[in-house]
Design a protein around this motif. Structure first.
Motif, PDB file in Angstrom:
ATOM      1  N   PRO A 157       0.811  -1.228   0.000  1.00  0.00           N
ATOM      2  CA  PRO A 157       0.000   0.000   0.000  1.00  0.00           C
ATOM      3  C   PRO A 157       0.838   1.270   0.000  1.00  0.00           C
ATOM      4  CG  PRO A 157      -0.845  -1.585   1.593  1.00  0.00           C
ATOM      5  CD  PRO A 157       0.494  -2.090   1.156  1.00  0.00           C
ATOM      6  N   VAL A 158       1.972   1.232   0.688  1.00  0.00           N
ATOM      7  CA  VAL A 158       2.840   2.411   0.759  1.00  0.00           C
ATOM      8  C   VAL A 158       3.473   2.680  -0.598  1.00  0.00           C
ATOM      9  CG1 VAL A 158       4.892   3.387   1.847  1.00  0.00           C
ATOM     10  CG2 VAL A 158       3.294   2.014   3.201  1.00  0.00           C
ATOM     11  N   ALA A 159       4.017   1.641  -1.222  1.00  0.00           N
ATOM     12  CA  ALA A 159       4.727   1.820  -2.486  1.00  0.00           C
ATOM     13  C   ALA A 159       3.791   2.173  -3.632  1.00  0.00           C
ATOM     14  CB  ALA A 159       5.507   0.552  -2.826  1.00  0.00           C
ATOM     15  N   LEU A 160       2.609   1.524  -3.687  1.00  0.00           N
ATOM     16  CA  LEU A 160       1.703   1.719  -4.820  1.00  0.00           C
ATOM     17  C   LEU A 160       0.638   2.773  -4.559  1.00  0.00           C
ATOM     18  CD1 LEU A 160       1.175  -1.978  -5.988  1.00  0.00           C
ATOM     19  CD2 LEU A 160       2.873  -0.315  -6.751  1.00  0.00           C
ATOM     20  N   GLY A 161       0.550   3.260  -3.322  1.00  0.00           N
ATOM     21  CA  GLY A 161      -0.399   4.319  -3.023  1.00  0.00           C
ATOM     22  C   GLY A 161      -1.847   3.891  -3.121  1.00  0.00           C
ATOM     23  N   CYS A 162      -2.160   2.675  -2.636  1.00  0.00           N
ATOM     24  CA  CYS A 162      -3.515   2.136  -2.762  1.00  0.00           C
ATOM     25  C   CYS A 162      -3.784   1.183  -1.608  1.00  0.00           C
ATOM     26  CB  CYS A 162      -3.671   1.398  -4.088  1.00  0.00           C
ATOM     27  SG  CYS A 162      -2.620  -0.073  -4.188  1.00  0.00           S
ATOM     28  N   ARG A 163      -4.985   0.621  -1.598  1.00  0.00           N
ATOM     29  CA  ARG A 163      -5.311  -0.410  -0.622  1.00  0.00           C
ATOM     30  C   ARG A 163      -4.913  -1.779  -1.153  1.00  0.00           C
ATOM     31  NH1 ARG A 163     -11.442   1.071   1.479  1.00  0.00           N
ATOM     32  NH2 ARG A 163     -10.850   2.721   2.944  1.00  0.00           N
ATOM     33  N   LEU A 164      -4.663  -2.679  -0.199  1.00  0.00           N
ATOM     34  CA  LEU A 164      -4.401  -4.085  -0.507  1.00  0.00           C
ATOM     35  C   LEU A 164      -5.626  -4.909  -0.136  1.00  0.00           C
ATOM     36  CD1 LEU A 164      -2.640  -6.708  -0.954  1.00  0.00           C
ATOM     37  CD2 LEU A 164      -1.959  -6.439   1.453  1.00  0.00           C
ATOM     38  N   GLN A 165      -5.969  -5.858  -0.988  1.00  0.00           N
ATOM     39  CA  GLN A 165      -6.990  -6.849  -0.638  1.00  0.00           C
ATOM     40  C   GLN A 165      -6.413  -8.233  -0.889  1.00  0.00           C
ATOM     41  OE1 GLN A 165     -10.802  -7.168  -2.979  1.00  0.00           O
ATOM     42  NE2 GLN A 165     -11.698  -6.855  -0.941  1.00  0.00           N
ATOM     43  N   GLN A 166      -6.246  -9.005   0.182  1.00  0.00           N
ATOM     44  CA  GLN A 166      -5.755 -10.365   0.017  1.00  0.00           C
ATOM     45  C   GLN A 166      -6.902 -11.284  -0.409  1.00  0.00           C
ATOM     46  OE1 GLN A 166      -2.590 -12.294   1.819  1.00  0.00           O
ATOM     47  NE2 GLN A 166      -2.238 -10.734   3.394  1.00  0.00           N
ATOM     48  N   VAL A 167      -6.552 -12.245  -1.267  1.00  0.00           N
ATOM     49  CA  VAL A 167      -7.542 -13.152  -1.845  1.00  0.00           C
ATOM     50  C   VAL A 167      -7.057 -14.587  -1.698  1.00  0.00           C
ATOM     51  CG1 VAL A 167      -8.758 -13.822  -3.947  1.00  0.00           C
ATOM     52  CG2 VAL A 167      -8.263 -11.406  -3.526  1.00  0.00           C
ATOM     53  N   LEU A 168      -7.928 -15.432  -1.180  1.00  0.00           N
ATOM     54  CA  LEU A 168      -7.721 -16.876  -1.211  1.00  0.00           C
ATOM     55  C   LEU A 168      -8.834 -17.439  -2.086  1.00  0.00           C
ATOM     56  CD1 LEU A 168      -6.672 -19.681  -0.343  1.00  0.00           C
ATOM     57  CD2 LEU A 168      -8.085 -19.468   1.713  1.00  0.00           C
ATOM     58  N   GLY A 169      -8.464 -17.953  -3.238  1.00  0.00           N
ATOM     59  CA  GLY A 169      -9.497 -18.422  -4.153  1.00  0.00           C
ATOM     60  C   GLY A 169      -9.031 -19.613  -4.949  1.00  0.00           C
ATOM     61  N   MET A 170      -9.980 -20.236  -5.608  1.00  0.00           N
ATOM     62  CA  MET A 170      -9.691 -21.409  -6.423  1.00  0.00           C
ATOM     63  C   MET A 170     -10.684 -21.465  -7.558  1.00  0.00           C
ATOM     64  SD  MET A 170     -10.871 -23.812  -3.290  1.00  0.00           S
ATOM     65  CE  MET A 170      -9.924 -22.692  -2.244  1.00  0.00           C
ATOM     66  N   ALA A 171     -10.225 -21.989  -8.699  1.00  0.00           N
ATOM     67  CA  ALA A 171     -11.113 -22.083  -9.856  1.00  0.00           C
ATOM     68  C   ALA A 171     -12.304 -22.979  -9.579  1.00  0.00           C
ATOM     69  CB  ALA A 171     -10.325 -22.596 -11.062  1.00  0.00           C
ATOM     70  N   GLU A 172     -12.162 -23.888  -8.619  1.00  0.00           N
ATOM     71  CA  GLU A 172     -13.269 -24.778  -8.258  1.00  0.00           C
ATOM     72  C   GLU A 172     -14.409 -24.030  -7.569  1.00  0.00           C
ATOM     73  OE1 GLU A 172      -9.714 -27.359  -8.735  1.00  0.00           O
ATOM     74  OE2 GLU A 172     -10.108 -25.419  -7.799  1.00  0.00           O
ATOM     75  N   GLY A 173     -14.125 -22.845  -7.010  1.00  0.00           N
ATOM     76  CA  GLY A 173     -15.215 -22.108  -6.391  1.00  0.00           C
ATOM     77  C   GLY A 173     -14.806 -21.151  -5.304  1.00  0.00           C
ATOM     78  N   LEU A 174     -14.751 -21.613  -4.055  1.00  0.00           N
ATOM     79  CA  LEU A 174     -14.649 -20.748  -2.886  1.00  0.00           C
ATOM     80  C   LEU A 174     -13.689 -19.574  -3.081  1.00  0.00           C
ATOM     81  CD1 LEU A 174     -15.283 -20.254   0.174  1.00  0.00           C
ATOM     82  CD2 LEU A 174     -13.171 -21.523   0.628  1.00  0.00           C
ATOM     83  N   ILE A 175     -14.173 -18.375  -2.718  1.00  0.00           N
ATOM     84  CA  ILE A 175     -13.354 -17.168  -2.725  1.00  0.00           C
ATOM     85  C   ILE A 175     -13.428 -16.531  -1.349  1.00  0.00           C
ATOM     86  CG2 ILE A 175     -13.003 -14.883  -3.746  1.00  0.00           C
ATOM     87  CD1 ILE A 175     -12.467 -17.070  -5.730  1.00  0.00           C
ATOM     88  N   CYS A 176     -12.263 -16.160  -0.832  1.00  0.00           N
ATOM     89  CA  CYS A 176     -12.178 -15.415   0.420  1.00  0.00           C
ATOM     90  C   CYS A 176     -11.466 -14.085   0.147  1.00  0.00           C
ATOM     91  CB  CYS A 176     -11.388 -16.198   1.475  1.00  0.00           C
ATOM     92  SG  CYS A 176     -12.130 -17.783   1.926  1.00  0.00           S
ATOM     93  N   TYR A 177     -11.990 -13.002   0.721  1.00  0.00           N
ATOM     94  CA  TYR A 177     -11.382 -11.677   0.611  1.00  0.00           C
ATOM     95  C   TYR A 177     -11.160 -11.109   2.012  1.00  0.00           C
ATOM     96  CZ  TYR A 177     -12.650 -10.826  -4.370  1.00  0.00           C
ATOM     97  OH  TYR A 177     -12.771 -10.862  -5.729  1.00  0.00           O
ATOM     98  N   THR A 178     -10.069 -10.369   2.175  1.00  0.00           N
ATOM     99  CA  THR A 178     -10.058  -9.413   3.275  1.00  0.00           C
ATOM    100  C   THR A 178     -10.995  -8.278   2.860  1.00  0.00           C
ATOM    101  OG1 THR A 178      -8.106  -8.292   2.346  1.00  0.00           O
ATOM    102  CG2 THR A 178      -7.714  -9.974   4.020  1.00  0.00           C
TER     103      THR A 178
END
Length: 520
Positions: free
Chosen positions: A307-328
């Motif tokens: 976030p500091v270097a790119l000047g934006c927010r970070l959103q972490q993602v745990l996902g899989m093509a099979e389905g389940l998606i998790c976001y911060t």
């Protein structure tokens, strides 16, 4: 495999499945004059995109294809990928989304396994003749299979005057994604209109995607991560998608600045290069609001630096093509954004964390992640034996990810059970690399293991036990490439042993192998 009738009825009753097709916004776009796609020098409005889709849909049918047929689509990040995909969604023809890096080995398997009746490719891309490869593969099939080469747009014969088309059923497979599974050949994930529409509706708002979004697609568009909410979510919301040919910092940053990009998605290896470049030269674009990072574990120090270097927010993602998606979440405290991989995006996502006996572990302890829900598949295409291992009898998908769950519901990835090498976000099956090595080289035994690499996260190391003279790395790489293996699967390091270490039950002890190869 499909959802049980009573489960499907519940998803409909609770509003997760709306029984509409994924292209519902194309025919009458809400923003007809607005730019939908930026691709090189092409700037395509929603009205123009709708016209391309209508002509291509008619062209596919005129070529003899029908609802339920399958085609291979191997196109890079260009506007033709989006237009062909949307035309397939309109007609019920299911595209198998192959990666541009795939070569004869992977594409021929996909064509045979799916009974593909058309292969859509670029002509030459990054010095490789995709048209010649597709022609070879189509000519070797026992059934007619046409090759459509997209040079500067789809070929004229693949276009026809727009007319009525047979509409797919929302429970039909919309497209096939490829799994990063551990077996020697990729597994196909049939994503339906209903499940993927649910997927988009539950991810896009959590990423702040709306009509003002300008999404930069730098990862291969055939991946689930840039497709959703990315490309499809942005278009469904009336935003603009910028298709980038490369994630390299100079090219990506120039596009960000020129197009006022607000949102993008990358893997940790790309994030690291971007952070290093931005630290040296400054943030790439003042409009940038959000960078999603997923595909493999993100180190906490990089999560804090981004976030500091790119000047934006970070959103972490745990996902899989099979389905389940998790976001911060965008309003999560910093310790959750930098230290976890998020929590499920949909209230109907079901998650279990279990031990080796499928018994749920206490909260905070490490176990394998199991999941099911309204957009998580119930089985792979044409793989009954694998499905018996990958899914429980009551529909839980065994992800192979080892996680621990916090009281907040956030998941922290602790490793993986699957034998995978995660190279720059591309999941390489160790078993596939090992089998190729045994088939192509004069070896007694082979083991593929991941080794840390600062540029790509993990590189492919092949440990061999030769029959005679030990093969050099150049020989191994030449044999893989001559066989038509995708470059990201080709070994980048070779180690020679007299024998592979074994566990007590006679399996190759890869933990011990890696310990001997990674400096302490």
């Amino acid at each position: 495999m499909s959802w049980p009738a009573e489960v499907a009825a519940r998803y409909r009753a609770e509003g997760y499945w709306l029984d509409r097709t994924l292209d519902h916004w194309v025919a009458e776009p809400a923003y007809p004059g607005k730019t939908a796609l930026v691709s090189g020098e092409h700037r395509i409005s929603y009205r123009e995109l709708a016209g391309h889709v209508a002509e291509l849909a008619s062209g596919l049918l005129a070529a003899g294809l029908r609802r339920g047929d399958r085609i291979l689509v191997q196109l890079p990040n260009r506007w033709e990928f989006v237009a062909v995909l949307l035309a397939c969604l309109r007609t019920g023809i299911a595209p198998v989304l192959a990666l541009p890096a795939h070569r004869d080995n992977e594409l021929a398997y996909l064509a045979r396994h799916t009974g593909a009746r058309m292969i859509v490719v670029p002509g030459t891309w990054r010095g490789f003749d995709h048209a010649a490869m597709a022609t070879r593969i189509a000519g070797a099939l026992e059934w007619p299979c046409r090759v459509a080469v997209c040079e500067d747009g789809p070929p004229d014969w693949l276009r026809a005057p727009a007319g009525p088309t047979e509409r797919p059923d929302p429970d039909d497979v919309a497209f096939f994604l490829l799994s990063g599974g551990t077996t020697g050949t990729p597994k196909l994930i049939g994503r339906t209109h209903n499940d993927y529409d649910c997927h988009i509706r539950h991810t896009a708002p959590l990423a702040g995607i709306g009509p003002d979004t300008v999404y930069l697609a730098v990862l291969p568009a055939a991946h689930n991560f840039p497709l959703c909410p990315g490309i499809l979510g942005t278009l469904a919301a009336g935003g603009t998608v910028v298709l980038a040919p490369s994630p390299e910092p100079a090219a990506a940053f120039a596009l960000m600045a020129r197009e006022h990009v607000t949102t993008t998605s990358v893997v940790p290896a790309v994030a690291r290069r971007w952070v290093d470049a931005a630290t040296a030269s400054g943030p790439p674009a003042p409009a940038l609001r959000l960078v999603q990072v997923g595909g493999s574990m993100l180190e906490p120090d990089l999560a804090r630096a981004l976030p500091v270097a790119l000047g934006c927010r970070l959103q972490q993602v745990l996902g899989m093509a099979e389905g389940l998606i998790c976001y911060t979440r965008l309003d999560d405290p910093e310790e959750l954004v930098t230290g976890t991989q998020g929590r499920p995006v949909c209230p109907a996502d079901e998650v279990r964390v279990v031990d080796d006996g499928d018994v749920d572990v206490p909260e905070g302890e490490i176990g394998e992640l199991l999941t099911r829900g309204p957009y998580t598949t119930r089985g792979y295409f044409g793989a009954p034996e694998h499905n018996a291992r990958a899914f429980t009898a009551d529909g839980w998908y065994r992800t192979g990810d080892l996680v621990r769950r916090l009281p907040s519901g956030h998941l922290v990835v602790a490793g993986r059970r699957k034998d995978l090498i995660n190279r720059a976000g591309e999941k390489v099956s160790a078993e596939e690399v090992e089998q190729l090595a045994l088939d192509l080289l004069d070896l007694t035994a082979a083991a593929a293991v991941p080794l840390p690499d600062p540029a790509v996260g993990e590189r492919v190391c092949l440990v061999v036990v030769p029959r005679g003279a030990a093969p050099a790395l150049a020989e191994i790489r030449a044999a893989f490439l001559a066989h038509g293996v995708a470059h990201y699967k080709v070994p980048e390091q070779v180690e020679v042993l007299d024998a592979l270490p074994l566990t007590a039950v006679g399996k190759v002890d890869k933990k011990l192998l890696r310990a001997g190869l990674v400096p302490s």
